[in-house]
Design a protein around this motif. Structure first.
Motif, PDB file in Angstrom:
ATOM      1  N   VAL A 191     119.318  89.984  48.880  1.00  0.00           N
ATOM      2  CA  VAL A 191     120.280  89.917  49.993  1.00  0.00           C
ATOM      3  C   VAL A 191     119.861  90.877  51.100  1.00  0.00           C
ATOM      4  O   VAL A 191     119.876  90.542  52.287  1.00  0.00           O
ATOM      5  N   MET A 192     119.460  92.073  50.710  1.00  0.00           N
ATOM      6  CA  MET A 192     119.016  93.076  51.687  1.00  0.00           C
ATOM      7  C   MET A 192     117.787  92.598  52.453  1.00  0.00           C
ATOM      8  O   MET A 192     117.699  92.773  53.683  1.00  0.00           O
ATOM      9  N   MET A 193     116.840  91.984  51.758  1.00  0.00           N
ATOM     10  CA  MET A 193     115.633  91.496  52.415  1.00  0.00           C
ATOM     11  C   MET A 193     115.950  90.348  53.376  1.00  0.00           C
ATOM     12  O   MET A 193     115.319  90.207  54.428  1.00  0.00           O
ATOM     13  N   GLY A 194     116.942  89.533  53.023  1.00  0.00           N
ATOM     14  CA  GLY A 194     117.383  88.488  53.935  1.00  0.00           C
ATOM     15  C   GLY A 194     117.934  89.085  55.218  1.00  0.00           C
ATOM     16  O   GLY A 194     117.633  88.622  56.325  1.00  0.00           O
ATOM     17  N   GLY A 210     113.886  85.242  54.310  1.00  0.00           N
ATOM     18  CA  GLY A 210     113.782  86.565  53.694  1.00  0.00           C
ATOM     19  C   GLY A 210     114.372  86.605  52.300  1.00  0.00           C
ATOM     20  O   GLY A 210     113.801  87.208  51.379  1.00  0.00           O
ATOM     21  N   PHE A 211     115.497  85.952  52.124  1.00  0.00           N
ATOM     22  CA  PHE A 211     116.163  85.890  50.826  1.00  0.00           C
ATOM     23  C   PHE A 211     115.283  85.178  49.806  1.00  0.00           C
ATOM     24  O   PHE A 211     115.092  85.641  48.678  1.00  0.00           O
ATOM     25  N   LYS A 212     114.695  84.058  50.207  1.00  0.00           N
ATOM     26  CA  LYS A 212     113.845  83.263  49.319  1.00  0.00           C
ATOM     27  C   LYS A 212     112.562  84.020  48.955  1.00  0.00           C
ATOM     28  O   LYS A 212     112.143  84.036  47.796  1.00  0.00           O
ATOM     29  N   VAL A 213     111.947  84.637  49.937  1.00  0.00           N
ATOM     30  CA  VAL A 213     110.712  85.384  49.692  1.00  0.00           C
ATOM     31  C   VAL A 213     110.959  86.514  48.697  1.00  0.00           C
ATOM     32  O   VAL A 213     110.165  86.736  47.779  1.00  0.00           O
ATOM     33  N   ALA A 214     112.081  87.216  48.882  1.00  0.00           N
ATOM     34  CA  ALA A 214     112.402  88.326  47.988  1.00  0.00           C
ATOM     35  C   ALA A 214     112.644  87.841  46.562  1.00  0.00           C
ATOM     36  O   ALA A 214     112.156  88.447  45.603  1.00  0.00           O
ATOM     37  N   LEU A 215     113.385  86.751  46.406  1.00  0.00           N
ATOM     38  CA  LEU A 215     113.638  86.225  45.067  1.00  0.00           C
ATOM     39  C   LEU A 215     112.342  85.773  44.388  1.00  0.00           C
ATOM     40  O   LEU A 215     112.180  85.901  43.178  1.00  0.00           O
ATOM     41  N   ALA A 216     111.424  85.250  45.187  1.00  0.00           N
ATOM     42  CA  ALA A 216     110.136  84.833  44.643  1.00  0.00           C
ATOM     43  C   ALA A 216     109.334  86.023  44.122  1.00  0.00           C
ATOM     44  O   ALA A 216     108.419  85.858  43.305  1.00  0.00           O
ATOM     45  N   GLN A 217     109.680  87.238  44.592  1.00  0.00           N
ATOM     46  CA  GLN A 217     109.023  88.460  44.123  1.00  0.00           C
ATOM     47  C   GLN A 217     109.723  89.046  42.901  1.00  0.00           C
ATOM     48  O   GLN A 217     109.405  90.155  42.472  1.00  0.00           O
TER      49      GLN A 217
END
Length: 211
Positions: free
Chosen positions: A128-131, A113-120
């Motif tokens: 952090v919240m998305m993770g 989740g953390f990685k996917v959010a940063l990719a956005q």
């Protein structure tokens, strides 16, 4: 600025599957323990394994949803649940088994989740919240369906473990540590914090006003 991710796609996919299998196991264990039928166990395992990622993708406006374009998620969850239901009698210590696989899922999905959010290209705080969302929402829905008080509402070191892993990544990234090392460290920190909390009975304090 957060460094670009260089984690090979195959390793990222395998990590995602590790989380899916772990959460499918945790969901099936609880559902079977509650006396659900075959379809009910599969449903709970589905919710546990892909519920958090689904909400994350909806929040980030990522379409189509990952499990709709890759049926391997549905197949792996279903097969894992069916196999576990057949051999459920081998899991005598339901609580310990549930929390162990739950910790694996927590760590794996927090990283994803953390990685996917940063990719956005969102801010670190939102990442952090998305993770956290990816890691906890499935388990929250699982416990509600099974009429259990959710683990994350029981003063458990749960959300805190996910946040600790994400913060570790951000700190190491600031120090120039490569992304692959950061991601493995994040995975390790989250799992270790969660398992140590279970072993030593760590809990977050509650704030109570004295009359």
């Amino acid at each position: 600025m957060i460094s670009n991710f260089i984690f090979p796609d195959i390793l990222l996919y395998l990590l995602d599957m590790v989380g899916v299998i772990a959460c499918a196991i945790a969901g099936t264990l609880l559902a079977q323990h509650k006396g659900f039928d075959i379809a009910g166990c599969i449903l709970v395992s589905m919710v546990n394994a892909i519920g958090g990622g689904t909400l994350r993708d909806m929040a980030l406006d990522r379409h189509p949803l990952f499990w709709m374009t890759d049926l391997n998620y549905v197949i792996v969850i279903t097969v894992t649940s069916l196999i576990l239901q057949i051999f459920f009698h081998l899991y005598h210590k339901i609580d310990k088994a549930l929390k162990f696989f739950d910790a694996i899922g927590l760590a794996a999905f927090s990283v994803i989740g953390f990685k996917v959010a940063l990719a956005q290209d969102v801010s670190p705080v939102i990442a952090v919240m998305m993770g956290v969302w990816t890691a906890i929402i499935g388990g929250l829905l699982r416990d509600i369906i099974c009429n259990e008080i959710p683990l994350l509402l029981q003063r458990e070191i749960y959300i805190t473990a996910s946040i600790a892993g994400s913060v570790t990544y951000l700190v190491l990234d600031y120090w120039g540590v490569d992304a692959i090392t950061n991601e493995f460290m994040m995975l390790f920190i989250i799992f270790a914090v969660r398992m140590l909390a279970l072993k030593f009975d760590w809990h977050l304090p509650s704030i109570r006003l004295v009359d």
